[in-house]
Write a protein that holds these residues in place. Structure first.
Motif, PDB file in Angstrom:
ATOM      1  N   PHE A  42       0.824  -1.210   0.000  1.00 44.39           N
ATOM      2  CA  PHE A  42       0.000   0.000   0.000  1.00 44.39           C
ATOM      3  C   PHE A  42       0.857   1.258   0.000  1.00 44.39           C
ATOM      4  CE2 PHE A  42      -1.715   3.412   2.660  1.00 44.39           C
ATOM      5  CZ  PHE A  42      -2.821   3.782   1.912  1.00 44.39           C
ATOM      6  N   TRP A  43       2.006   1.222   0.682  1.00 43.88           N
ATOM      7  CA  TRP A  43       2.842   2.410   0.771  1.00 43.88           C
ATOM      8  C   TRP A  43       3.450   2.780  -0.579  1.00 43.88           C
ATOM      9  CZ3 TRP A  43       1.461   4.916   4.685  1.00 43.88           C
ATOM     10  CH2 TRP A  43       1.145   4.282   5.889  1.00 43.88           C
ATOM     11  N   SER A  44       3.576   1.813  -1.483  1.00 41.57           N
ATOM     12  CA  SER A  44       4.056   2.126  -2.826  1.00 41.57           C
ATOM     13  C   SER A  44       3.069   3.023  -3.568  1.00 41.57           C
ATOM     14  CB  SER A  44       4.256   0.834  -3.636  1.00 41.57           C
ATOM     15  OG  SER A  44       5.240   0.025  -3.056  1.00 41.57           O
ATOM     16  N   SER A  55      13.907  -0.734  -8.964  1.00 39.32           N
ATOM     17  CA  SER A  55      13.540   0.647  -9.294  1.00 39.32           C
ATOM     18  C   SER A  55      12.455   0.685 -10.365  1.00 39.32           C
ATOM     19  CB  SER A  55      14.772   1.427  -9.772  1.00 39.32           C
ATOM     20  OG  SER A  55      15.770   1.481  -8.762  1.00 39.32           O
ATOM     21  N   LEU A  56      12.544  -0.224 -11.329  1.00 34.56           N
ATOM     22  CA  LEU A  56      11.521  -0.298 -12.371  1.00 34.56           C
ATOM     23  C   LEU A  56      10.177  -0.729 -11.796  1.00 34.56           C
ATOM     24  CD1 LEU A  56      13.508  -1.863 -15.358  1.00 34.56           C
ATOM     25  CD2 LEU A  56      12.501   0.420 -15.244  1.00 34.56           C
ATOM     26  N   PHE A  57      10.207  -1.556 -10.766  1.00 34.99           N
ATOM     27  CA  PHE A  57       8.962  -1.962 -10.099  1.00 34.99           C
ATOM     28  C   PHE A  57       8.279  -0.746  -9.490  1.00 34.99           C
ATOM     29  CE2 PHE A  57       6.823  -3.154  -6.135  1.00 34.99           C
ATOM     30  CZ  PHE A  57       5.898  -4.069  -6.596  1.00 34.99           C
ATOM     31  N   ASN A  58       9.046   0.069  -8.767  1.00 39.06           N
ATOM     32  CA  ASN A  58       8.484   1.269  -8.156  1.00 39.06           C
ATOM     33  C   ASN A  58       8.041   2.274  -9.218  1.00 39.06           C
ATOM     34  OD1 ASN A  58       9.035   0.261  -5.552  1.00 39.06           O
ATOM     35  ND2 ASN A  58      11.121   1.051  -5.632  1.00 39.06           N
ATOM     36  N   PHE A  59       8.813   2.356 -10.301  1.00 36.55           N
ATOM     37  CA  PHE A  59       8.475   3.272 -11.389  1.00 36.55           C
ATOM     38  C   PHE A  59       7.143   2.890 -12.030  1.00 36.55           C
ATOM     39  CE2 PHE A  59       8.612   3.807 -16.057  1.00 36.55           C
ATOM     40  CZ  PHE A  59       8.608   5.198 -16.129  1.00 36.55           C
ATOM     41  N   THR A  60       6.902   1.605 -12.199  1.00 38.48           N
ATOM     42  CA  THR A  60       5.655   1.136 -12.803  1.00 38.48           C
ATOM     43  C   THR A  60       4.452   1.582 -11.980  1.00 38.48           C
ATOM     44  OG1 THR A  60       6.798  -0.792 -13.732  1.00 38.48           O
ATOM     45  CG2 THR A  60       4.397  -0.898 -13.595  1.00 38.48           C
ATOM     46  N   ILE A  61       4.587   1.519 -10.662  1.00 40.81           N
ATOM     47  CA  ILE A  61       3.501   1.955  -9.787  1.00 40.81           C
ATOM     48  C   ILE A  61       3.255   3.451  -9.939  1.00 40.81           C
ATOM     49  CG2 ILE A  61       2.791   2.215  -7.378  1.00 40.81           C
ATOM     50  CD1 ILE A  61       4.435  -0.318  -6.786  1.00 40.81           C
ATOM     51  N   GLN A  62       4.329   4.236  -9.911  1.00 42.24           N
ATOM     52  CA  GLN A  62       4.191   5.680 -10.025  1.00 42.24           C
ATOM     53  C   GLN A  62       3.654   6.069 -11.406  1.00 42.24           C
ATOM     54  OE1 GLN A  62       7.386   7.671  -8.171  1.00 42.24           O
ATOM     55  NE2 GLN A  62       6.874   9.699  -8.962  1.00 42.24           N
TER      56      GLN A  62
END
Length: 307
Positions: A64-66, A150-157
């Protein structure tokens, strides 16, 4: 009866000793390094998952925090800066930036990926010193694991950015999406090249990680994230500074992202031949990644001793 762990240990003992230094030949050495990384792709996948899990370790809400952080950022820029500080264009403020929240969040989405890759990669070798000193494995997997997380977090954003464009009635359509693979390719390859080089140098000069943070802060303000490219052009048009400004790969990447997602910015000033500039920068970034990997390969033979 032998256990699975004992069997694996026996196999490792049977493996021949391998040098951690560079493979002979500039082109052949690169090919061998790529094969080595591919042979350890399962380990790379495990490291990526470890990086992602470590971020939310012992967290009750976890994933959820992502979503919460970029959503909070978007609301802050929309309300605090766009409305209260008057950065967004309106009948009372015609000189503002239309859909300011989308504009700045687009730049920050690209910048966050670049920053995460560079900062995470710089400290990746030192952070995995225990593993490096115990077993042989291609050291490139550590900065590459940072790239994966980093790409995982980028996909969420990015999903939040795309959703926000739909909410405000400015969902990107048509040929503007052609800029996206070019800009994203430049971002990923350039950031990986920089991160891999800094990861190797940081083993020998630990002050590098602190210098990187300062340089990234300077580069942030040297890119059109919180201000538009038109503002820069109005002040330095036709000068050498304008040409140098546009040589910054992140300037090109962020303008490319804005061309895709900032629909309200249609008609705003854009540098000429932006697509061609991104294509050239992509080619240069590939060459930089190649040189960075070869430098990394030459420096990695003494990683264990330095760590």
């Amino acid at each position: 009866m032998t256990t699975t762990s004992e069997t694996r240990a026996a196999r490792l003992e049977d493996e021949p000793l391998r040098l951690a230094g560079p493979r002979p030949g500039f082109a052949r050495g690169t090919l061998l390094s790529i094969r080595d990384i591919y042979a350890h792709r399962e380990l790379l996948g495990l490291l990526v998952r470890r990086e992602i899990r470590a971020k939310y370790k012992d967290s009750t809400l976890g994933f959820f925090w992502s979503l919460a952080k970029p959503l909070a950022m978007l609301l802050v820029y929309y309300i605090a800066i766009g409305k209260f500080l008057g950065a967004e264009a309106s009948p009372r403020n015609p000189g503002g930036i239309p859909q300011f929240a989308i504009f700045i969040f687009t730049g920050l989405t690209a910048w966050q990926l670049f920053s995460d890759i560079v900062i995470g990669s710089t400290g990746s070798i030192v952070a995995n010193a225990g593993l490096i000193k115990k077993v042989y494995l291609p050291r490139e997997v550590f900065p590459l694991s940072v790239l994966g997380s980093s790409l995982f977090n980028f996909t969420i954003q990015l999903s939040i950015l795309v959703g926000a464009t739909a909410v405000v009635g400015g969902f990107p359509l048509g040929g503007r999406w052609l800029y996206f693979p070019l800009a994203l390719g430049v971002l990923i390859i350039f950031a990986t090249a920089v991160g891999m080089f800094l990861a190797a140098v940081n083993v020998y000069l630990r002050d590098i990680q602190y210098l990187v943070e300062i340089l990234l802060m300077v580069l942030f303000w040297a890119s059109p994230i919180v201000y538009s490219w038109a503002l820069v052009h109005d002040r330095v048009a036709g000068t050498l500074f304008e040409q140098l400004y546009l040589l910054n790969p992140m300037t090109q990447v962020i303008i490319g992202f804005q061309n895709v997602f900032w629909v309200a910015g249609d008609g705003q000033l854009v540098p000429e031949h932006m697509g061609r500039s991104l294509a050239i920068t992509l080619g240069v970034s590939v060459c930089l990644l190649w040189l960075s990997q070869r430098t990394f390969a030459r420096l990695q033979s003494n990683f264990a001793q330095e760590l």
